[in-house]
Design a protein around this motif. Structure first.
Motif, PDB file in Angstrom:
ATOM      1  N   ASP A  38      45.990  35.028  39.292  1.00  0.00           N
ATOM      2  CA  ASP A  38      47.124  35.472  40.097  1.00  0.00           C
ATOM      3  C   ASP A  38      48.056  34.266  40.250  1.00  0.00           C
ATOM      4  O   ASP A  38      47.932  33.485  41.186  1.00  0.00           O
ATOM      5  N   ASN A  41      49.940  33.167  43.470  1.00  0.00           N
ATOM      6  CA  ASN A  41      49.029  32.934  44.582  1.00  0.00           C
ATOM      7  C   ASN A  41      48.213  31.647  44.407  1.00  0.00           C
ATOM      8  O   ASN A  41      47.830  31.011  45.381  1.00  0.00           O
ATOM      9  N   ILE A  42      47.944  31.255  43.170  1.00  0.00           N
ATOM     10  CA  ILE A  42      47.062  30.116  42.907  1.00  0.00           C
ATOM     11  C   ILE A  42      47.818  28.899  42.365  1.00  0.00           C
ATOM     12  O   ILE A  42      47.543  27.767  42.744  1.00  0.00           O
ATOM     13  N   ARG A  44      50.442  27.083  42.779  1.00  0.00           N
ATOM     14  CA  ARG A  44      51.513  26.614  43.654  1.00  0.00           C
ATOM     15  C   ARG A  44      51.499  25.095  43.675  1.00  0.00           C
ATOM     16  O   ARG A  44      50.440  24.468  43.638  1.00  0.00           O
ATOM     17  N   GLU A  96      55.472  43.822  41.096  1.00  0.00           N
ATOM     18  CA  GLU A  96      54.342  43.210  41.790  1.00  0.00           C
ATOM     19  C   GLU A  96      53.325  42.643  40.803  1.00  0.00           C
ATOM     20  O   GLU A  96      52.845  43.369  39.927  1.00  0.00           O
ATOM     21  N   GLY A  98      50.366  41.783  41.601  1.00  0.00           N
ATOM     22  CA  GLY A  98      49.065  42.337  41.977  1.00  0.00           C
ATOM     23  C   GLY A  98      48.726  43.603  41.220  1.00  0.00           C
ATOM     24  O   GLY A  98      47.574  43.818  40.823  1.00  0.00           O
ATOM     25  N   THR A 121      42.281  34.169  42.656  1.00  0.00           N
ATOM     26  CA  THR A 121      43.217  34.673  43.655  1.00  0.00           C
ATOM     27  C   THR A 121      42.668  34.352  45.031  1.00  0.00           C
ATOM     28  O   THR A 121      41.505  33.985  45.167  1.00  0.00           O
ATOM     29  N   ARG A 122      43.516  34.516  46.041  1.00  0.00           N
ATOM     30  CA  ARG A 122      43.060  34.355  47.425  1.00  0.00           C
ATOM     31  C   ARG A 122      43.193  35.666  48.176  1.00  0.00           C
ATOM     32  O   ARG A 122      42.817  35.770  49.327  1.00  0.00           O
ATOM     33  N   ASN A 123      43.726  36.675  47.510  1.00  0.00           N
ATOM     34  CA  ASN A 123      44.189  37.895  48.139  1.00  0.00           C
ATOM     35  C   ASN A 123      43.108  38.976  48.240  1.00  0.00           C
ATOM     36  O   ASN A 123      42.508  39.353  47.246  1.00  0.00           O
ATOM     37  N   GLY A 144      39.097  30.632  44.267  1.00  0.00           N
ATOM     38  CA  GLY A 144      40.179  30.566  45.238  1.00  0.00           C
ATOM     39  C   GLY A 144      40.334  29.187  45.811  1.00  0.00           C
ATOM     40  O   GLY A 144      39.666  28.229  45.411  1.00  0.00           O
ATOM     41  N   SER A 150      40.464  34.873  51.103  1.00  0.00           N
ATOM     42  CA  SER A 150      39.891  36.033  51.758  1.00  0.00           C
ATOM     43  C   SER A 150      38.368  35.946  51.878  1.00  0.00           C
ATOM     44  O   SER A 150      37.665  35.785  50.884  1.00  0.00           O
TER      45      SER A 150
END
Length: 170
Positions: A38, A41-42, A44, A96, A98, A121-123, A144, A150
């Motif tokens: 993702d 989300n990752i 960054r 999206e 996702g 991912t962290r979602n 993550g 999560s």
């Protein structure tokens, strides 16, 4: 070249010419892994996670057979090129990320040539994907990074890998 990942290939063609080249020897470590990342989300800047870090975390488990990074239309061209240069498939979507990641994950869940589904991912929205993969007999890995990783994802997966942001730990 003993001990390296490369082996010398020597062959003789029909014309009698000798061809010498190098080919990377396939190292089989076991399970066949589909890795889906993702991107927004990752990957960054504030986390400082590199694709090599994720690949290194999976090396002991098996071979990467599928490696895709899902990015949105706002991803800088440099990131897209870096993803491709690392041997990953960059999948850029206008909507999206996702949804595309879930679709790609479902494709790999039903792929008989894949043993392990790894999601970076962290979602928590990917919890149903993890549960479906397990239902279909696939092993699951969630990769993550804190903050915001999560707890539901951590506990649902067979394996959880928590990456440390740069500047912390090692």
């Amino acid at each position: 070249m003993s001990g390296s990942n490369w082996e010398k290939i020597v062959s003789i063609t029909k014309e009698g010419m000798r061809s010498i080249g190098m080919m990377r020897r396939k190292i089989s470590r076991g399970k066949r892994i589909a890795l889906l990342i993702d991107g927004p989300n990752i990957l960054r800047k504030e986390f400082g996670v590199k694709l090599e870090d994720i690949v290194e975390a999976l090396e002991g488990i098996g071979d990467l057979r599928v490696a895709k990074v899902i990015l949105n239309q706002y991803a800088p061209q440099g990131l897209i090129e870096a993803v491709s240069n690392q041997g990953f498939e960059a999948v850029v979507v206008s909507g999206e990320t996702g949804v595309k990641l879930a679709v790609e994950a479902m494709r790999e869940i039903y792929n008989p040539n894949i043993d392990v589904i790894a999601l970076a991912t962290r979602n928590a929205e990917f919890l149903p994907v993890i549960l479906k993969a397990k239902e279909k007999g696939k092993e699951t890995i969630v990769i993550g990074i804190e903050p915001g990783f999560s707890a539901a994802l951590k506990h649902a997966a067979d394996y959880t890998i928590i990456l440390t942001p740069k500047g912390e730990g090692e």
